[in-house]
Scaffold this active site. Structure first.
Site, PDB file in Angstrom:
ATOM      1  N   ASP A 166       0.855  -1.188   0.000  1.00 21.95           N
ATOM      2  CA  ASP A 166       0.000   0.000   0.000  1.00 21.95           C
ATOM      3  C   ASP A 166       0.891   1.238   0.000  1.00 21.95           C
ATOM      4  OD1 ASP A 166      -2.291   1.914   1.248  1.00 21.95           O
ATOM      5  OD2 ASP A 166      -3.184   0.096   0.411  1.00 21.95           O
ATOM      6  N   HIS A 226      -2.986   5.616   4.321  1.00 18.44           N
ATOM      7  CA  HIS A 226      -3.823   4.456   4.012  1.00 18.44           C
ATOM      8  C   HIS A 226      -3.202   3.149   4.489  1.00 18.44           C
ATOM      9  CE1 HIS A 226      -6.029   1.767   1.045  1.00 18.44           C
ATOM     10  NE2 HIS A 226      -7.024   2.543   1.448  1.00 18.44           N
ATOM     11  N   SER A 399     -11.384  -1.086   0.818  1.00 16.92           N
ATOM     12  CA  SER A 399     -10.005  -1.120   1.320  1.00 16.92           C
ATOM     13  C   SER A 399      -9.963  -1.652   2.738  1.00 16.92           C
ATOM     14  CB  SER A 399      -9.396   0.284   1.291  1.00 16.92           C
ATOM     15  OG  SER A 399      -9.002   0.641   0.000  1.00 16.92           O
TER      16      SER A 399
END
Length: 914
Positions: A166, A226, A399
């Protein structure tokens, strides 16, 4: 501008500060969660012996020995509890099946009051003390949660590694303990924002963009952090009194940076997958901690590319599960890559209520769904996890769904490393809960971590072997039967068996083994192999039998067929010898001395045999069996050819009335005719009922082959009756059941019926038969013999002037009916009462002369038992084929003894009378 793949996240989300200034943050309540876990093996049991006079210590030891001996375990008494129970110690732990077997054996002992396992207790998983755990609704059972606490009763991910590909990671107090060295796989410095390309530092440098930076019209966005949020969902430390708990809080995370400003290139992401799975990437050192699970919460519209598929195929070949988010486009996931690739586990999103999230992609490419949140109107309905600066954020999106499933997969691998990615996927689908409002398709449903881990835990329990045993006699021709013993865990182990001769495998693999000649002198064992998925096979061999001894043939006494006279041919009947085939040798003997050359199946008698007895010796042999010889019973002494005679048949005459029924015995030299063992003189004899005559040779004669027994059942009706084409009764059709029999009654004058004013005659076939009319029928059936009834009636309820008085009195005179004895000593007949079927059988039996029949079936009817009133008479009715009763569905027959007999059935009974 960088054309790349963007992380799938929600919009700007509120921050939860690590320390609240003006209000306390709720602390998660500690709560126990009942679980249904795999049975825990135990090596201790509790037994309460009965308090009874005379029970000694030796008795108790004997009870323990009997119960434990069957399992092949040693047992000793450990101590006595405060309540008087004995705590027993085994020499090894017993699984659930063995424990059940031992408890059952102990409980069956008369000295034992009760027995039970001394079960090992373990603490259930409890909600951790992490500061915001009560906000982590994805962990709860039911509704939209994944039942995480139940999964923790089995594993928390110990030893598993999850690679999160990520935006990289930021140091965080709630994560650092579970973070392993990762890598920055971004090739371009502009995208990485760290001044260089690939490097060993996966730190997230932020991915904020200004307006138009990622393409014309692209909006400005702040840093998402994230990757740190995903890593916290997977493996945030649990029980440290801060923040949140990961789904797999004892798993480790390898952070790999492949997303930066404006996303990341597919080439970098694909190589990150290969590196995470332990593959070689040019210019990058080998990953020291290869992952079993890879999480990819990213995607873009398009078809699966070769670079992705090659990477995923490589990961699958290494036994790595690749978990991918389905996307937030509200479209079929087949239009989004890499979710539309093969060999990946695609995850859609659900809300706090367990329904599909409005934004989640769907379709056949979605394998399962997991909590992704829905923050519309309420941020607390999002997914809370770690964020920049030791903070915590709520986010929503697929996600967030993917790392929930990646963490569950990590716990599954922790329990059973031998699992394959395909098996992980199948298990997650099989244990998922349905999602009712997902018309586009949500795969197997909402992942249930507790159920999935319980399944894997059952697969992970090692095989506990039983003790095979063999029963039966070790003799050639004998059958041995094997018992595999109690294998555990019960219900999960499949056993196979292999019979062995002197330790060498035979072709026999069943539960029984028939010993053959090749086994003579050998010892036999059986090897039982237990098989269980994901566990190595376990084989145990039984104790050997005694050496197999020589077998014993099953033999039959030989017999000789044929008449012993000069010129006659005798035939050998050797009987059945087993097990077939058996080699048989025949030897004919004359007064015990073998006849030269007489070894065939037949023997022709010669003059040399006159006045001598012939016998047959049969000898059998078969490899592995003891040879056997048997000699037949001798024939009678051989006679001359002119002393071999043929009986002439007996002549039977079945006349229209029983008084004229006869049989004629012929006069034949050398032959006696017998009835019931007694010799009957030649000539004509009266007959009744069933007559059987047999012929035997007189001394010094023999019978030639042919009929020697003759039987006739004499009927009251005489020769078979042909009914008229026009019925004698207006209420009886010629096609009606028992028409012939009712017409015969009319023809013989046994029944006159009822005459109407118009002179027509009716029979009333379905009317019950009264006792007075029955008397008339039987009297006429006997030929209406001359009879003068007494002046005084034998029955108080029958007048001498009453219709059918003579017939009723005749029944009493013939002792066919004695009526009923009343309390005042008189007798009654009850003439107008319908007669039941049992009493009817008695009347007919007496009318026939009360014959005794040897070897008669005394139980032809299910509803008639020996000792019951008139049971013999009803059995006689069946034997004489007068009544067959009614056939039941199970094939049995009933007589219905207490049912009245109708006039049509009465006609049939009389017609069939002997």
């Amino acid at each position: 501008m960088f054309a790349g793949i963007a992380a799938m996240v929600g919009a700007a989300l509120p921050v939860i500060p690590a320390v609240a200034d003006d209000a306390p943050t709720p602390v998660a309540e500690l709560r126990a969660t009942a679980t249904e876990s795999v049975p825990v093996p135990t090596d201790q049991f509790i037994v309460k012996f009965k308090e009874r006079t005379g029970i000694q210590s030796a008795d108790r030891q004997s009870s323990l020995g009997r119960a434990s001996g069957a399992l092949g375990i040693a047992v000793s008494s450990s101590r006595t509890t405060a309540s008087g129970q004995e705590v027993l110690k085994m020499d090894r732990k017993l699984d659930a099946g063995e424990a059940t077997e031992l408890v059952a054996a102990l409980a069956a002992d008369p000295n034992v009051e009760y027995a039970e396992p001394d079960t090992i207790m373990r603490p259930f998983a409890v909600a951790p003390n992490d500061h915001f755990y009560d906000l982590q609704w994805p962990h709860i059972p039911g509704a939209g949660g994944m039942n995480v606490l139940k999964a923790w009763d089995v594993s928390q991910g110990e030893g598993s590694v999850v690679a999160v590909i990520d935006s990289g990671i930021i140091g965080h107090a709630d994560l650092d303990a579970n973070i392993l060295p990762g890598y920055d796989m971004l090739s371009f410095p502009e995208m990485a924002k760290d001044g260089d390309g690939r490097d060993p530092n996966p730190r997230d440098e932020g991915d904020a963009t200004y307006y138009g930076q990622c393409g014309p019209g692209s909006p400005a966005e702040g840093d998402t952090w994230h990757g740190t949020h995903l890593a916290g969902i997977v493996a945030a430390v649990a029980g440290n009194k801060i923040g949140v708990a990961g789904v797999a809080p004892k798993a480790k995370v390898v952070p790999i940076r492949a997303l930066g400003v404006c996303g990341g290139y597919s080439s970098d992401i694909a190589e990150a997958v290969i590196w995470a799975a332990g593959g070689a990437v040019p210019g990058v050192p080998t990953n020291a901690n290869p992952a079993r699970v890879i999480n990819l919460s990213l995607g873009a519209p398009g078809q699966c590319t070769a670079v992705y598929q090659d990477a995923f195929d490589f990961a699958r070949s290494k036994g790595v599960s690749v978990v991918i988010s389905a996307g937030n486009n509200r479209i079929d996931a087949s239009a989004v890559t890499p979710a539309n690739c093969k060999n990946v586990l695609v995850v859609g999103a659900t809300t706090r209520t367990g329904s599909k999230a409005w934004y989640s992609n769907f379709g056949v490419h979605v394998d399962v769904v997991a909590p992704g949140g829905d923050m519309f109107g309420q941020a607390l309905n999002g997914v809370v996890s770690t964020q920049h600066s030791n903070d915590y954020f709520f986010k929503q999106g697929t996600s967030m769904s993917a790392p929930h499933v990646a963490a569950v997969a990590a716990m599954m691998y922790s329990v059973l490393p031998a699992l394959t990615p395909a098996e992980v996927e199948q298990n997650l689908k099989a244990t998922a809960r349905p999602v009712s409002d997902c018309p586009g398709g949500c795969g197997g449903g909402l992942v249930d971590a507790g159920a999935a881990l319980a399944n894997v835990a059952a697969d992970a329990v090692p095989i506990v072997p039983g003790t095979p045993a063999i029963s039966g006699v070790a003799i050639v021709g004998g059958t041995l039967t094997m018992s595999p013993g109690a294998w555990g865990p019960a219900g999960y182990v499949v056993t196979e068996q292999q019979w062995k001769r002197n330790g060498v495998a035979t072709n026999a693999t069943g539960t029984q083994y028939v010993l053959g000649p090749e086994d003579l002198g050998a010892t036999i064992t059986v090897t039982v192999t237990g098989k269980k998925p994901k566990q190595p096979d376990v084989s145990v061999t039984s104790a050997p039998t005694q050496p197999v001894t020589i077998g014993k043939l099953t033999v039959a006494d030989p017999a000789i067929k044929g008449a012993p006279y000069v010129g006659g041919v005798l035939t050998a009947d050797v009987g059945i010898w087993a097990p077939a085939p058996v080699n048989l040798a025949l030897e004919w003997r004359r007064d015990g001395t073998p006849v030269d050359g007489a070894t065939g199946q037949t023997y022709t008698i010669t003059d040399a045999d006159l006045s001598k007895a012939i016998t047959l010796k049969v000898s059998g042999s078969k490899p592995g069996y003891q040879p056997q010889s048997l000699v037949s019973e001798p024939t009678g002494l051989v006679v001359a050819a002119d002393r071999a005679v043929t009986p002439e048949p007996v002549v039977f005459t079945d006349a229209p009335y029983t008084d004229n029924d006869t049989y004629v015995i012929p006069e034949v030299a050398g032959i006696n005719y017998l009835i019931d063992g007694g010799t009957v003189a030649s000539g004509s004899h009266p007959a009744t009922g069933r007559v059987t005559v047999s012929a035997v040779a007189k001394e010094g004669y023999v019978l030639l082959p042919g009929a020697t027994t003759w039987t006739e059942r004499f009927s009251a009706k005489g020769p078979d009756f042909v009914p008229p084409t026009e019925s004698p009764f207006t209420d009886v059709l010629i096609t009606q059941l028992f028409y012939k029999e009712m017409a015969w009654l009319a023809d013989q004058g046994i029944s006159k019926g009822w005459t109407a004013p118009d002179s027509s005659v009716s029979y009333r076939p379905l009317t019950p038969m009264n006792r007075d009319a029955m008397a008339a029928f039987l009297y006429r059936l006997s030929g209406s013999p001359d009879y003068t009834p007494p002046a005084n009636s034998p029955f108080t309820d029958v007048l001498t002037t009453q219709p059918l008085y003579k017939e009723i009195a005749w029944l009493a005179d013939q002792k066919i009916s004695s009526g009923w004895s009343e309390s005042n000593g008189t007798r009654t007949y009850r003439p107008l009462t319908p007669i039941n079927r049992d009493a009817m059988a008695a009347f007919l039996y007496r009318l026939a002369g009360e014959p005794r029949i040897d070897n008669m079936d005394l139980l032809p009817f299910k509803d008639v038992v020996p000792g019951q009133q008139f049971s013999y008479e009803m059995a006689w009715m069946s034997e004489m084929e007068i009544s067959t009763g009614w056939a039941e569905a199970d094939g049995s027959r009933v007589y219905k003894p207490l049912s009245p007999i109708n006039r049509d059935a009465m006609a049939a009974f009389l017609y069939r009378m002997p």
